[in-house]
Write a protein that holds these residues in place. Structure first.
Motif, PDB file in Angstrom:
ATOM      1  N   GLU A  14       0.839  -1.213   0.000  1.00  0.00           N
ATOM      2  CA  GLU A  14       0.000   0.000   0.000  1.00  0.00           C
ATOM      3  C   GLU A  14       0.866   1.251   0.000  1.00  0.00           C
ATOM      4  O   GLU A  14       0.575   2.215  -0.702  1.00  0.00           O
ATOM      5  CB  GLU A  14      -0.931   0.003   1.220  1.00  0.00           C
ATOM      6  CG  GLU A  14      -2.071  -0.947   1.068  1.00  0.00           C
ATOM      7  CD  GLU A  14      -3.386  -0.333   1.481  1.00  0.00           C
ATOM      8  OE1 GLU A  14      -3.494   0.897   1.609  1.00  0.00           O
ATOM      9  OE2 GLU A  14      -4.324  -1.114   1.654  1.00  0.00           O
ATOM     10  N   ILE A  15       1.920   1.228   0.806  1.00  0.00           N
ATOM     11  CA  ILE A  15       2.816   2.383   0.865  1.00  0.00           C
ATOM     12  C   ILE A  15       3.509   2.580  -0.484  1.00  0.00           C
ATOM     13  O   ILE A  15       3.619   3.704  -0.975  1.00  0.00           O
ATOM     14  CB  ILE A  15       3.822   2.245   2.028  1.00  0.00           C
ATOM     15  CG1 ILE A  15       3.071   2.407   3.351  1.00  0.00           C
ATOM     16  CG2 ILE A  15       4.967   3.257   1.906  1.00  0.00           C
ATOM     17  CD1 ILE A  15       3.884   2.089   4.594  1.00  0.00           C
ATOM     18  N   GLU A  16       3.947   1.504  -1.111  1.00  0.00           N
ATOM     19  CA  GLU A  16       4.550   1.597  -2.448  1.00  0.00           C
ATOM     20  C   GLU A  16       3.564   2.237  -3.422  1.00  0.00           C
ATOM     21  O   GLU A  16       3.938   3.087  -4.228  1.00  0.00           O
ATOM     22  CB  GLU A  16       4.948   0.210  -2.962  1.00  0.00           C
ATOM     23  CG  GLU A  16       6.159  -0.364  -2.292  1.00  0.00           C
ATOM     24  CD  GLU A  16       6.422  -1.829  -2.671  1.00  0.00           C
ATOM     25  OE1 GLU A  16       5.582  -2.453  -3.369  1.00  0.00           O
ATOM     26  OE2 GLU A  16       7.456  -2.349  -2.239  1.00  0.00           O
ATOM     27  N   ALA A  45       4.827  15.648   1.215  1.00  0.00           N
ATOM     28  CA  ALA A  45       3.835  14.940   0.395  1.00  0.00           C
ATOM     29  C   ALA A  45       3.840  13.444   0.713  1.00  0.00           C
ATOM     30  O   ALA A  45       2.781  12.822   0.846  1.00  0.00           O
ATOM     31  CB  ALA A  45       4.110  15.184  -1.089  1.00  0.00           C
ATOM     32  N   ALA A  46       5.040  12.878   0.844  1.00  0.00           N
ATOM     33  CA  ALA A  46       5.160  11.450   1.135  1.00  0.00           C
ATOM     34  C   ALA A  46       4.608  11.138   2.529  1.00  0.00           C
ATOM     35  O   ALA A  46       3.880  10.157   2.712  1.00  0.00           O
ATOM     36  CB  ALA A  46       6.622  11.020   1.047  1.00  0.00           C
ATOM     37  N   HIS A  47       4.927  11.983   3.481  1.00  0.00           N
ATOM     38  CA  HIS A  47       4.471  11.773   4.855  1.00  0.00           C
ATOM     39  C   HIS A  47       2.942  11.779   4.914  1.00  0.00           C
ATOM     40  O   HIS A  47       2.334  10.916   5.562  1.00  0.00           O
ATOM     41  CB  HIS A  47       5.064  12.840   5.774  1.00  0.00           C
ATOM     42  CG  HIS A  47       4.736  12.637   7.216  1.00  0.00           C
ATOM     43  ND1 HIS A  47       5.244  11.594   7.954  1.00  0.00           N
ATOM     44  CD2 HIS A  47       3.934  13.338   8.055  1.00  0.00           C
ATOM     45  CE1 HIS A  47       4.776  11.662   9.183  1.00  0.00           C
ATOM     46  NE2 HIS A  47       3.982  12.708   9.270  1.00  0.00           N
ATOM     47  N   GLU A  90       0.744   8.574   6.004  1.00  0.00           N
ATOM     48  CA  GLU A  90      -0.143   8.707   7.166  1.00  0.00           C
ATOM     49  C   GLU A  90      -1.548   8.223   6.839  1.00  0.00           C
ATOM     50  O   GLU A  90      -2.223   7.658   7.698  1.00  0.00           O
ATOM     51  CB  GLU A  90      -0.170  10.147   7.675  1.00  0.00           C
ATOM     52  CG  GLU A  90       1.056  10.512   8.493  1.00  0.00           C
ATOM     53  CD  GLU A  90       1.277   9.620   9.701  1.00  0.00           C
ATOM     54  OE1 GLU A  90       0.353   9.448  10.520  1.00  0.00           O
ATOM     55  OE2 GLU A  90       2.395   9.076   9.825  1.00  0.00           O
ATOM     56  N   GLU A  91      -2.005   8.424   5.598  1.00  0.00           N
ATOM     57  CA  GLU A  91      -3.318   7.911   5.186  1.00  0.00           C
ATOM     58  C   GLU A  91      -3.358   6.383   5.282  1.00  0.00           C
ATOM     59  O   GLU A  91      -4.356   5.813   5.727  1.00  0.00           O
ATOM     60  CB  GLU A  91      -3.642   8.352   3.754  1.00  0.00           C
ATOM     61  CG  GLU A  91      -3.986   9.815   3.624  1.00  0.00           C
ATOM     62  CD  GLU A  91      -5.357  10.143   4.190  1.00  0.00           C
ATOM     63  OE1 GLU A  91      -6.287   9.322   4.064  1.00  0.00           O
ATOM     64  OE2 GLU A  91      -5.489  11.227   4.786  1.00  0.00           O
ATOM     65  N   VAL A  92      -2.274   5.744   4.858  1.00  0.00           N
ATOM     66  CA  VAL A  92      -2.204   4.281   4.938  1.00  0.00           C
ATOM     67  C   VAL A  92      -2.215   3.848   6.402  1.00  0.00           C
ATOM     68  O   VAL A  92      -2.946   2.924   6.779  1.00  0.00           O
ATOM     69  CB  VAL A  92      -0.935   3.745   4.217  1.00  0.00           C
ATOM     70  CG1 VAL A  92      -0.760   2.253   4.450  1.00  0.00           C
ATOM     71  CG2 VAL A  92      -1.001   4.059   2.721  1.00  0.00           C
ATOM     72  N   SER A 119      -5.007   1.445   9.035  1.00  0.00           N
ATOM     73  CA  SER A 119      -4.679   0.382   9.986  1.00  0.00           C
ATOM     74  C   SER A 119      -5.195   0.722  11.372  1.00  0.00           C
ATOM     75  O   SER A 119      -5.810  -0.114  12.035  1.00  0.00           O
ATOM     76  CB  SER A 119      -3.161   0.170  10.062  1.00  0.00           C
ATOM     77  OG  SER A 119      -2.653  -0.242   8.835  1.00  0.00           O
ATOM     78  N   ARG A 120      -4.921   1.950  11.798  1.00  0.00           N
ATOM     79  CA  ARG A 120      -5.330   2.355  13.154  1.00  0.00           C
ATOM     80  C   ARG A 120      -6.846   2.392  13.298  1.00  0.00           C
ATOM     81  O   ARG A 120      -7.375   2.059  14.356  1.00  0.00           O
ATOM     82  CB  ARG A 120      -4.731   3.719  13.505  1.00  0.00           C
ATOM     83  CG  ARG A 120      -3.248   3.669  13.813  1.00  0.00           C
ATOM     84  CD  ARG A 120      -2.744   4.972  14.405  1.00  0.00           C
ATOM     85  NE  ARG A 120      -2.966   6.116  13.551  1.00  0.00           N
ATOM     86  CZ  ARG A 120      -2.075   6.628  12.707  1.00  0.00           C
ATOM     87  NH1 ARG A 120      -0.883   6.087  12.597  1.00  0.00           N
ATOM     88  NH2 ARG A 120      -2.368   7.681  11.986  1.00  0.00           N
TER      89      ARG A 120
END
Length: 149
Positions: free
Chosen positions: A29-31, A111-113, A117-119, A123-124
Protein backbone atom coordinates in the motif's frame (compact mmCIF):
# COMPACT_ATOMS: atom_id res chain seq x y z
CA UNK A 1 -6.68 -16.29 -5.84
CA UNK A 2 -4.37 -19.26 -5.78
CA UNK A 3 -2.97 -21.12 -2.77
CA UNK A 4 0.20 -18.99 -2.80
CA UNK A 5 -1.72 -15.81 -1.94
CA UNK A 6 -3.98 -17.17 0.80
CA UNK A 7 -2.17 -18.14 4.01
CA UNK A 8 -3.32 -21.40 5.55
CA UNK A 9 -5.03 -21.24 8.92
CA UNK A 10 -2.02 -23.04 10.42
CA UNK A 11 0.30 -20.31 9.14
CA UNK A 12 -1.98 -17.59 10.49
CA UNK A 13 -1.59 -19.12 13.97
CA UNK A 14 2.06 -18.03 13.95
CA UNK A 15 2.62 -14.47 15.20
CA UNK A 16 5.73 -14.19 13.04
CA UNK A 17 3.79 -15.15 9.92
CA UNK A 18 0.94 -12.75 10.70
CA UNK A 19 3.44 -9.91 11.18
CA UNK A 20 5.15 -10.84 7.91
CA UNK A 21 1.87 -10.92 5.94
CA UNK A 22 0.73 -7.59 7.39
CA UNK A 23 4.15 -6.04 6.70
CA UNK A 24 3.98 -7.11 3.05
CA UNK A 25 0.40 -5.87 2.65
CA UNK A 26 1.10 -2.49 4.27
CA UNK A 27 4.37 -2.11 2.35
CA UNK A 28 2.52 -2.70 -0.92
CA UNK A 29 0.00 0.00 0.00
CA UNK A 30 2.82 2.38 0.87
CA UNK A 31 4.55 1.60 -2.45
CA UNK A 32 1.28 2.36 -4.23
CA UNK A 33 0.83 5.78 -2.60
CA UNK A 34 4.49 6.77 -3.00
CA UNK A 35 4.85 5.68 -6.63
CA UNK A 36 3.01 8.74 -8.05
CA UNK A 37 5.46 10.93 -6.13
CA UNK A 38 8.40 9.13 -7.74
CA UNK A 39 9.48 7.62 -4.43
CA UNK A 40 10.30 4.18 -3.10
CA UNK A 41 9.42 3.25 0.49
CA UNK A 42 13.12 3.31 1.35
CA UNK A 43 13.46 6.85 -0.01
CA UNK A 44 10.37 7.85 1.97
CA UNK A 45 11.90 6.41 5.14
CA UNK A 46 15.18 8.23 4.52
CA UNK A 47 13.36 11.52 3.91
CA UNK A 48 11.44 11.04 7.15
CA UNK A 49 14.59 10.20 9.13
CA UNK A 50 16.39 13.27 7.76
CA UNK A 51 13.40 15.50 8.47
CA UNK A 52 13.43 14.35 12.09
CA UNK A 53 17.21 14.44 12.53
CA UNK A 54 18.95 16.71 10.02
CA UNK A 55 22.62 15.91 9.53
CA UNK A 56 22.44 12.15 9.98
CA UNK A 57 25.52 10.33 8.76
CA UNK A 58 25.34 7.31 6.49
CA UNK A 59 26.20 5.07 9.45
CA UNK A 60 23.30 6.52 11.45
CA UNK A 61 20.98 6.00 8.48
CA UNK A 62 22.18 2.37 8.22
CA UNK A 63 21.08 1.82 11.80
CA UNK A 64 17.78 3.69 11.55
CA UNK A 65 16.72 2.20 8.21
CA UNK A 66 18.20 -1.23 9.00
CA UNK A 67 19.93 -1.47 5.62
CA UNK A 68 23.47 -2.20 4.45
CA UNK A 69 26.17 0.43 4.06
CA UNK A 70 26.21 0.07 0.26
CA UNK A 71 22.43 0.53 0.14
CA UNK A 72 22.65 3.76 2.14
CA UNK A 73 25.38 5.06 -0.16
CA UNK A 74 23.33 4.25 -3.25
CA UNK A 75 20.18 5.71 -1.67
CA UNK A 76 21.90 8.99 -0.73
CA UNK A 77 23.62 9.26 -4.14
CA UNK A 78 20.27 8.90 -5.89
CA UNK A 79 18.52 11.36 -3.60
CA UNK A 80 21.34 13.85 -4.04
CA UNK A 81 21.03 13.58 -7.83
CA UNK A 82 17.30 14.32 -7.53
CA UNK A 83 18.11 17.41 -5.50
CA UNK A 84 16.41 16.16 -2.34
CA UNK A 85 19.53 15.85 -0.20
CA UNK A 86 22.71 17.81 0.27
CA UNK A 87 25.75 16.09 1.75
CA UNK A 88 28.31 17.99 3.76
CA UNK A 89 31.56 17.01 5.44
CA UNK A 90 31.21 16.22 9.11
CA UNK A 91 32.78 18.99 11.24
CA UNK A 92 34.68 16.48 13.40
CA UNK A 93 35.62 13.86 10.79
CA UNK A 94 36.14 14.85 7.14
CA UNK A 95 35.74 11.20 6.06
CA UNK A 96 32.12 11.23 7.21
CA UNK A 97 29.25 12.96 5.43
CA UNK A 98 26.20 14.52 6.98
CA UNK A 99 22.96 14.37 5.01
CA UNK A 100 20.36 17.13 5.07
CA UNK A 101 17.15 17.73 3.16
CA UNK A 102 17.02 20.52 0.63
CA UNK A 103 13.89 22.66 0.22
CA UNK A 104 12.85 20.28 -2.56
CA UNK A 105 13.53 17.33 -0.24
CA UNK A 106 11.37 18.91 2.45
CA UNK A 107 8.50 19.34 -0.02
CA UNK A 108 8.65 15.77 -1.29
CA UNK A 109 8.94 14.54 2.31
CA UNK A 110 5.78 16.43 3.31
CA UNK A 111 3.83 14.94 0.39
CA UNK A 112 5.16 11.45 1.13
CA UNK A 113 4.47 11.77 4.86
CA UNK A 114 0.86 12.78 4.21
CA UNK A 115 0.36 9.84 1.83
CA UNK A 116 1.88 7.32 4.26
CA UNK A 117 -0.14 8.71 7.17
CA UNK A 118 -3.32 7.91 5.19
CA UNK A 119 -2.20 4.28 4.94
CA UNK A 120 -1.38 4.17 8.64
CA UNK A 121 -4.74 5.72 9.49
CA UNK A 122 -6.51 2.84 7.74
CA UNK A 123 -4.68 0.38 9.99
CA UNK A 124 -5.33 2.35 13.15
CA UNK A 125 -9.00 2.93 12.37
CA UNK A 126 -9.63 -0.83 12.21
CA UNK A 127 -8.97 -1.06 15.95
CA UNK A 128 -10.37 0.63 19.02
CA UNK A 129 -7.98 2.70 21.13
CA UNK A 130 -7.86 -0.14 23.66
CA UNK A 131 -7.14 -2.76 20.97
CA UNK A 132 -4.43 -0.59 19.48
CA UNK A 133 -2.80 -0.17 22.88
CA UNK A 134 -3.03 -3.91 23.52
CA UNK A 135 -1.60 -4.77 20.09
CA UNK A 136 1.26 -2.32 20.52
CA UNK A 137 2.05 -3.83 23.91
CA UNK A 138 2.02 -7.37 22.57
CA UNK A 139 4.19 -6.50 19.57
CA UNK A 140 6.62 -4.67 21.85
CA UNK A 141 6.80 -7.76 24.03
CA UNK A 142 7.63 -9.91 20.97
CA UNK A 143 10.19 -7.33 19.86
CA UNK A 144 12.00 -7.84 23.16
CA UNK A 145 12.42 -11.53 22.35
CA UNK A 146 14.49 -10.68 19.28
CA UNK A 147 16.02 -7.38 20.39
CA UNK A 148 16.48 -7.30 24.17
CA UNK A 149 17.41 -3.88 25.55
Amino acid sequence: MDSRTVPSSEMMDSPAHIVKVLYIMIRREIETVLRPLGLTPQQGQALYALSQSPGLTNRELEQQLMIEKSSVTSLMNGMEKKGWVIRRSHPEDARMRQNELTASGQQIHQAAHAAVEEVKLRSRSALTAEELQQLTGLLSKLHQVYHPS
